[in-house]
Scaffold this active site. Structure first.
Site, PDB file in Angstrom:
ATOM      1  N   ILE A 106     -32.153 -41.822 -16.141  1.00 53.45           N
ATOM      2  CA  ILE A 106     -31.966 -42.605 -17.367  1.00 53.45           C
ATOM      3  C   ILE A 106     -30.987 -43.744 -17.139  1.00 53.45           C
ATOM      4  O   ILE A 106     -31.078 -44.798 -17.780  1.00 53.45           O
ATOM      5  CB  ILE A 106     -31.520 -41.703 -18.533  1.00 53.45           C
ATOM      6  CG1 ILE A 106     -31.855 -42.373 -19.868  1.00 53.45           C
ATOM      7  CG2 ILE A 106     -30.032 -41.383 -18.461  1.00 53.45           C
ATOM      8  CD1 ILE A 106     -33.329 -42.520 -20.134  1.00 53.45           C
ATOM      9  N   ALA A 107     -30.054 -43.570 -16.199  1.00 54.03           N
ATOM     10  CA  ALA A 107     -29.102 -44.639 -15.898  1.00 54.03           C
ATOM     11  C   ALA A 107     -29.810 -45.868 -15.346  1.00 54.03           C
ATOM     12  O   ALA A 107     -29.338 -46.996 -15.541  1.00 54.03           O
ATOM     13  CB  ALA A 107     -28.058 -44.150 -14.909  1.00 54.03           C
ATOM     14  N   LYS A 143     -27.880 -39.739 -25.725  1.00 55.44           N
ATOM     15  CA  LYS A 143     -28.054 -38.637 -26.664  1.00 55.44           C
ATOM     16  C   LYS A 143     -28.109 -37.309 -25.890  1.00 55.44           C
ATOM     17  O   LYS A 143     -28.486 -37.296 -24.719  1.00 55.44           O
ATOM     18  CB  LYS A 143     -29.316 -38.842 -27.509  1.00 55.44           C
ATOM     19  CG  LYS A 143     -30.608 -39.030 -26.671  1.00 55.44           C
ATOM     20  CD  LYS A 143     -31.115 -37.745 -26.078  1.00 55.44           C
ATOM     21  CE  LYS A 143     -32.143 -37.935 -25.015  1.00 55.44           C
ATOM     22  NZ  LYS A 143     -32.432 -36.680 -24.288  1.00 55.44           N
TER      23      LYS A 143
END
Length: 351
Positions: A13-14, A95
């Site tokens: 996700i980074a 999240k």
């Protein structure tokens, strides 16, 4: 003036954060950080970032860092986000903001005491289908929203790695996938106050590593722990009587499914898998499909919009709108669902 950014935690996700920052002229990537220093070096080389470290404290003490994106496993979100805020950095945290209510309360306090902004990575809010729906809602096109339903099912979609380890993830599909669709519905409903939750979780299938002939997303780690739920289902009740039903799974004997719907007294909308508005005119039911570039969730556009939004927050042009207080409400909802599943009874959400 550009905002100088560091990204902490450099998994998959980074990469979306790094790519969006790299493409935004208002951002300057100045540091990357990961406990796996080899991965940090590789990401630094990939995105042209010279400052590479394995220690978040080096990021926090660096006056050349204005803001951070936090992309670490879930149970590390709260301590790293609080340390960043108290070091004077603006924070975009993936999240869920936290996995417990006390952690969320501590972050609300940290934001209040430091005056720094915290934005939660609810990327689905910033995709065109959600933005268009929100505009119609705010204009009163759908009237009062009294019900919503969110479904995100994977047949065999446990990523493994830390996602399957409850000590690092805090939970399974509910806290990983469900948090996105719960937030999207809650946001579009006008964020009413949650008052109770009734939920159930099941874990009969496990990670389903026996399944062959199917390509699926897997975490970077080769480890395959599985101490999280396979499937979660719940109903959240809100002040005023509105309800939100949610179903989400990593492993389930069902087709993969994504569906997000809201229902009002003047109309409704299917936001996923494709935006469709339902209303009536002159005693006739209408299905209205807006002409926009992407009717479903556009991952790249959503991230680009979210990062641009966060940079505006960092520059003081707009306030945070996916706030720590909203993260606290989400923590209350998720915690109540898990508690209800454990007790086998509806749980009141207390404050």
């Amino acid at each position: 003036m550009t905002t100088r950014i560091a990204v902490i935690g450099l998994g998959s996700i980074a990469v979306e954060h790094l790519s969006a920052y790299q493409k935004n002229p208002q951002a300057e990537l100045v540091a990357v950080c990961d406990v796996d220093l080899e991965r940090a070096k590789a990401r630094g080389e990939q995105f042209g970032v010279e400052r590479v470290t394995g220690d978040p404290e080096e990021v926090f003490s660096d006056p050349n860092v204005d803001a951070v994106s936090i992309c670490v496993p879930n149970t590390l979100h709260a301590p790293i986000a609080e340390a960043a805020l108290r070091a004077g950095k603006h924070v975009l945290v993936e999240k869920p903001m936290t996995v417990t209510v006390p952690e969320a309360e501590a972050l609300v306090k940290a934001v209040e005491e430091t005056g720094k902004a915290l934005q939660i990575g609810y990327v689905r809010r910033y995709a065109p289908n959600a933005l268009v729906t929100k505009r119609f809602l705010e204009a009163g096109e759908f009237g009062t929203i009294y019900a919503a339903r969110a479904t995100l099912l994977r047949t065999a979609g446990n990523p493994g790695g830390w996602f399957g380890d409850v000590e690092l993830s805090g939970g399974g599909p509910l806290i990983d996938l469900g948090v996105h669709i719960i937030d999207l519905c809650w946001y579009l409903m006008g964020m009413p106050k949650p008052v109770s939750a009734s939920g159930a979780t099941f874990a009969p299938l496990g990670a389903r590593d026996n399944i062959q002939n199917l390509t699926r997303y897997k975490a970077a780690s080769a480890a395959r722990p599985n101490t999280v739920e396979d499937y979660a289902t719940a109903q959240i009740r809100f002040e005023g009587g509105a309800v939100l039903d949610v179903d989400t799974s990593y492993s389930l004997h069902a087709r993969n499914e994504l569906s997000v719907r809201i229902h009002g007294d003047k109309g409704g909308a299917e936001i996923e898998p494709e935006l469709l508005m339902v209303t009536e005119r002159h005693d006739t039911l209408l299905h209205v499909q807006p002409q926009i570039d992407s009717l479903g969730f556009d991952f790249k556009v959503g991230f680009a919009n979210q990062i641009d939004h966060f940079l505006q927050i960092c520059r003081g042009e707009i306030p945070a709108d996916a706030t720590a207080q909203q993260g606290l409400e989400m923590a209350r909802m998720l915690s109540a669902i898990y508690e209800s599943a454990k007790l086998g009874a509806e749980v009141k959400i207390s404050r």
